[in-house]
Write a protein that holds these residues in place. Structure first.
Motif, PDB file in Angstrom:
ATOM      1  N   GLN A   1       0.816  -1.204   0.000  1.00  0.00           N
ATOM      2  CA  GLN A   1       0.000   0.000   0.000  1.00  0.00           C
ATOM      3  C   GLN A   1       0.856   1.263   0.000  1.00  0.00           C
ATOM      4  O   GLN A   1       0.470   2.288  -0.551  1.00  0.00           O
ATOM      5  N   ARG A   2       2.016   1.169   0.598  1.00  0.00           N
ATOM      6  CA  ARG A   2       2.930   2.318   0.681  1.00  0.00           C
ATOM      7  C   ARG A   2       3.681   2.539  -0.630  1.00  0.00           C
ATOM      8  O   ARG A   2       4.331   3.558  -0.824  1.00  0.00           O
ATOM      9  N   GLY A   3       3.589   1.569  -1.558  1.00  0.00           N
ATOM     10  CA  GLY A   3       4.263   1.693  -2.845  1.00  0.00           C
ATOM     11  C   GLY A   3       5.733   1.341  -2.795  1.00  0.00           C
ATOM     12  O   GLY A   3       6.494   1.688  -3.700  1.00  0.00           O
ATOM     13  N   LEU A   4       6.161   0.610  -1.752  1.00  0.00           N
ATOM     14  CA  LEU A   4       7.567   0.239  -1.616  1.00  0.00           C
ATOM     15  C   LEU A   4       7.870  -1.112  -2.269  1.00  0.00           C
ATOM     16  O   LEU A   4       9.026  -1.406  -2.592  1.00  0.00           O
ATOM     17  N   VAL A   5       6.846  -1.928  -2.435  1.00  0.00           N
ATOM     18  CA  VAL A   5       6.974  -3.189  -3.175  1.00  0.00           C
ATOM     19  C   VAL A   5       5.778  -3.307  -4.106  1.00  0.00           C
ATOM     20  O   VAL A   5       4.714  -2.720  -3.858  1.00  0.00           O
ATOM     21  N   GLU A   6       5.967  -4.063  -5.182  1.00  0.00           N
ATOM     22  CA  GLU A   6       4.863  -4.355  -6.103  1.00  0.00           C
ATOM     23  C   GLU A   6       4.960  -5.787  -6.565  1.00  0.00           C
ATOM     24  O   GLU A   6       6.018  -6.425  -6.463  1.00  0.00           O
ATOM     25  N   ARG A   7       3.847  -6.274  -7.081  1.00  0.00           N
ATOM     26  CA  ARG A   7       3.817  -7.621  -7.651  1.00  0.00           C
ATOM     27  C   ARG A   7       3.953  -7.517  -9.157  1.00  0.00           C
ATOM     28  O   ARG A   7       3.091  -6.937  -9.814  1.00  0.00           O
ATOM     29  N   PRO A   8       5.037  -8.051  -9.726  1.00  0.00           N
ATOM     30  CA  PRO A   8       5.147  -8.065 -11.190  1.00  0.00           C
ATOM     31  C   PRO A   8       3.960  -8.818 -11.785  1.00  0.00           C
ATOM     32  O   PRO A   8       3.497  -9.808 -11.221  1.00  0.00           O
ATOM     33  N   PHE A   9       3.489  -8.336 -12.899  1.00  0.00           N
ATOM     34  CA  PHE A   9       2.266  -8.887 -13.464  1.00  0.00           C
ATOM     35  C   PHE A   9       2.525 -10.201 -14.203  1.00  0.00           C
ATOM     36  O   PHE A   9       3.528 -10.372 -14.863  1.00  0.00           O
ATOM     37  N   GLY A  10       1.558 -11.117 -14.079  1.00  0.00           N
ATOM     38  CA  GLY A  10       1.500 -12.281 -14.954  1.00  0.00           C
ATOM     39  C   GLY A  10       2.307 -13.477 -14.512  1.00  0.00           C
ATOM     40  O   GLY A  10       3.299 -13.373 -13.795  1.00  0.00           O
ATOM     41  N   GLY A  11       1.854 -14.641 -14.958  1.00  0.00           N
ATOM     42  CA  GLY A  11       2.595 -15.885 -14.797  1.00  0.00           C
ATOM     43  C   GLY A  11       2.877 -16.242 -13.355  1.00  0.00           C
ATOM     44  O   GLY A  11       2.119 -15.935 -12.444  1.00  0.00           O
ATOM     45  N   VAL A  12       4.014 -16.908 -13.154  1.00  0.00           N
ATOM     46  CA  VAL A  12       4.361 -17.402 -11.824  1.00  0.00           C
ATOM     47  C   VAL A  12       4.713 -16.264 -10.877  1.00  0.00           C
ATOM     48  O   VAL A  12       4.805 -16.462  -9.675  1.00  0.00           O
ATOM     49  N   ASN A  13       4.925 -15.067 -11.403  1.00  0.00           N
ATOM     50  CA  ASN A  13       5.318 -13.947 -10.563  1.00  0.00           C
ATOM     51  C   ASN A  13       4.127 -13.213  -9.945  1.00  0.00           C
ATOM     52  O   ASN A  13       4.308 -12.230  -9.236  1.00  0.00           O
ATOM     53  N   ALA A  14       2.905 -13.686 -10.218  1.00  0.00           N
ATOM     54  CA  ALA A  14       1.722 -12.974  -9.747  1.00  0.00           C
ATOM     55  C   ALA A  14       1.683 -12.871  -8.230  1.00  0.00           C
ATOM     56  O   ALA A  14       1.143 -11.920  -7.686  1.00  0.00           O
ATOM     57  N   LYS A  15       2.253 -13.853  -7.515  1.00  0.00           N
ATOM     58  CA  LYS A  15       2.243 -13.838  -6.054  1.00  0.00           C
ATOM     59  C   LYS A  15       3.641 -13.597  -5.481  1.00  0.00           C
ATOM     60  O   LYS A  15       3.940 -13.977  -4.363  1.00  0.00           O
ATOM     61  N   ARG A  16       4.478 -12.960  -6.285  1.00  0.00           N
ATOM     62  CA  ARG A  16       5.821 -12.617  -5.836  1.00  0.00           C
ATOM     63  C   ARG A  16       5.961 -11.091  -5.800  1.00  0.00           C
ATOM     64  O   ARG A  16       5.200 -10.378  -6.447  1.00  0.00           O
ATOM     65  N   TYR A  17       6.939 -10.639  -5.055  1.00  0.00           N
ATOM     66  CA  TYR A  17       7.087  -9.202  -4.829  1.00  0.00           C
ATOM     67  C   TYR A  17       8.484  -8.736  -5.222  1.00  0.00           C
ATOM     68  O   TYR A  17       9.463  -9.474  -5.088  1.00  0.00           O
ATOM     69  N   ALA A  18       8.540  -7.492  -5.710  1.00  0.00           N
ATOM     70  CA  ALA A  18       9.820  -6.874  -6.063  1.00  0.00           C
ATOM     71  C   ALA A  18       9.849  -5.455  -5.511  1.00  0.00           C
ATOM     72  O   ALA A  18       8.805  -4.809  -5.362  1.00  0.00           O
ATOM     73  N   LEU A  19      11.034  -4.975  -5.204  1.00  0.00           N
ATOM     74  CA  LEU A  19      11.200  -3.605  -4.716  1.00  0.00           C
ATOM     75  C   LEU A  19      10.897  -2.601  -5.819  1.00  0.00           C
ATOM     76  O   LEU A  19      11.285  -2.797  -6.971  1.00  0.00           O
TER      77      LEU A  19
END
Length: 429
Positions: free
Chosen positions: A358-376
């Motif tokens: 919510q703070r915009g410090l991490v996001e979930r890359p869109f699509g595929g196996v990365n849908a439930k993974r997070y990146a800075l």
């Protein structure tokens, strides 16, 4: 036309706005010197300031609930009293699960995240706790099923269970003249401790439950109770801490809406500290705890855990030329291993989804196996790099060239990776 004056006021929010603009611009343009200069100036200014309670709290997207706010202030204060890290901040004391039986009845099982944490910290297995002997009785009352903090002194084989409340919650203190904004000074126009300390009984019942659970689980440890009355947030860091024993927390005598703890041992107070020449406002700063990792000197609350997640993600991203993504489970495991904490899955999820995302410090890359993974995000990188530099307390300002390597280049790199990812190019680990 003259150059616009550079604003060097320290503001994590302000830095975030600049970084977002810088990340967007540098994705498509080679440089933007004035914006870089503002970021470097704010970065250098912040490095000279000690890390404070307010600094750590800014990561929270929304203001903490009243109960969480009390727990965080009580935990922060308890660290200054004991010089130990406060764990289990605002953790549930006991949780239950209902399992249906073949005869149609339901069996209720119990577990304690607090016991799990002490077991992990001490490196020993907890004894079985017969929760059914006390928990059903407490569940029939109005009780607070969260602990404000637990401090573990392994050398002295002692565990401190801490609950607390605000000065404005103390019944005798409600008659005092409130400050602007409704805050109520504890005793602090006086040079004597607060008398007639009537505190919420539900908090004492929760403290009893925590002490009893730990005493059963670790019979060879000494379990001590502490109740801390802390100043309202707008008023300062005044406090007084009362030591409580089992006899004083007997469930049969914990009746009524409030209970007077005035006669219990006054273990510490800001009044005494001030008489000894200690500036009580220094409690706003991080307590002096000898640890290798500065994050382990912070109370283990939601704000601290969120910073620990960011740091774990940065360590992974710094060694990768791709957009490093992490699952929620792997991040929880990384924080648990590095900081020796028990990290319940429900708290982990809320920390990531309700705070960092919510703070915009991490996001979930869109699509595929990365849908439930997070990146800075670029802002997430700037946030954790700023805190790391604040902890380092490097008084020598970075030149623009040095700062480029420390913050600007990592932000540009992350912005470019996200831009390529959004363009459909696979740049994730």
């Amino acid at each position: 036309m003259g150059r616009r004056r550079i604003n060097t006021e320290i503001s994590t929010e302000g830095l975030g706005h600049l970084v977002r603009a810088y990340a967007a611009i540098t994705t498509y343009l080679p440089q933007y010197v004035e914006l870089e200069q503002q970021i470097v100036a704010m970065y250098n200014t912040a490095a000279k300031k000690p890390v404070t309670y307010s600094d750590i709290s800014r990561i929270l997207r929304t203001s903490p609930s009243a109960k969480e706010n009390v727990a965080r202030r009580v935990a922060w204060t308890s660290q200054h009293i004991f010089g130990l890290q406060a764990k289990c901040v605002n953790y549930p004391i006991v949780q239950h699960a209902d399992e249906p039986k073949l005869d149609g009845s339901v069996f209720r099982s119990y577990r304690s995240p607090v016991v799990d944490q002490v077991s992990k910290s001490l490196g020993i297995d907890a004894k079985a706790v017969k929760y059914h002997t006390l928990v059903p009785k407490i569940e029939q009352t109005h009780y607070a099923n969260r602990i404000d903090s637990v401090l573990i002194d392994a050398a002295q084989e002692t565990v401190y269970c801490v609950k607390g409340c605000l000065a404005s919650q103390v019944e005798a203190n409600r008659r005092r003249e409130p400050l602007s904004g409704g805050a109520c000074p504890l005793l602090f126009a006086s040079d004597r401790p607060l008398e007639n300390v009537h505190v919420p009984t539900q908090h004492l019942r929760g403290l009893l439950l925590a002490m009893w659970s730990l005493n059963c689980a670790f019979p060879n440890m000494t379990v001590k109770g502490l109740f801390i009355v802390v100043d309202d947030p707008e008023a300062g860091w005044e406090f007084q801490a009362h030591a409580l024993t089992y006899s004083e927390l007997d469930l049969s005598v914990l009746k009524g809406r409030t209970t007077d703890i005035s006669a219990t041992q006054l273990l510490a107070s800001s009044t005494t500290l001030k008489k000894n020449g200690i500036d009580i406002q220094s409690f706003e700063r991080v307590a002096n705890i000898p640890v290798k990792d500065p994050l382990s000197a912070l109370p283990m609350d939601r704000a601290t855990r969120s910073h620990m997640i960011l740091n774990a993600m940065w360590v992974r991203q710094a060694s990768s030329d791709k957009l490093s993504t992490s699952s929620m489970t792997s991040l929880g495991q990384a924080v648990e291993q590095r900081h020796m904490i028990s990290y319940p899955a429900d708290l982990l999820r809320h920390d990531i989804e309700d705070c960092l995302e919510q703070r915009g410090l991490v996001e979930r890359p869109f699509g595929g196996v990365n849908a439930k993974r997070y990146a800075l995000t670029p802002e997430g990188i700037a946030h954790i790099l700023l805190l790391r530099r604040q902890f380092a307390r490097d008084q020598i300002p970075l030149t623009h060239i040095d700062a480029d390597a420390h913050i600007l280049a990592p932000v540009r790199k992350q912005a470019a990776l996200w831009a390529r990812h959004h363009d459909g190019i696979n740049v994730t680990d």
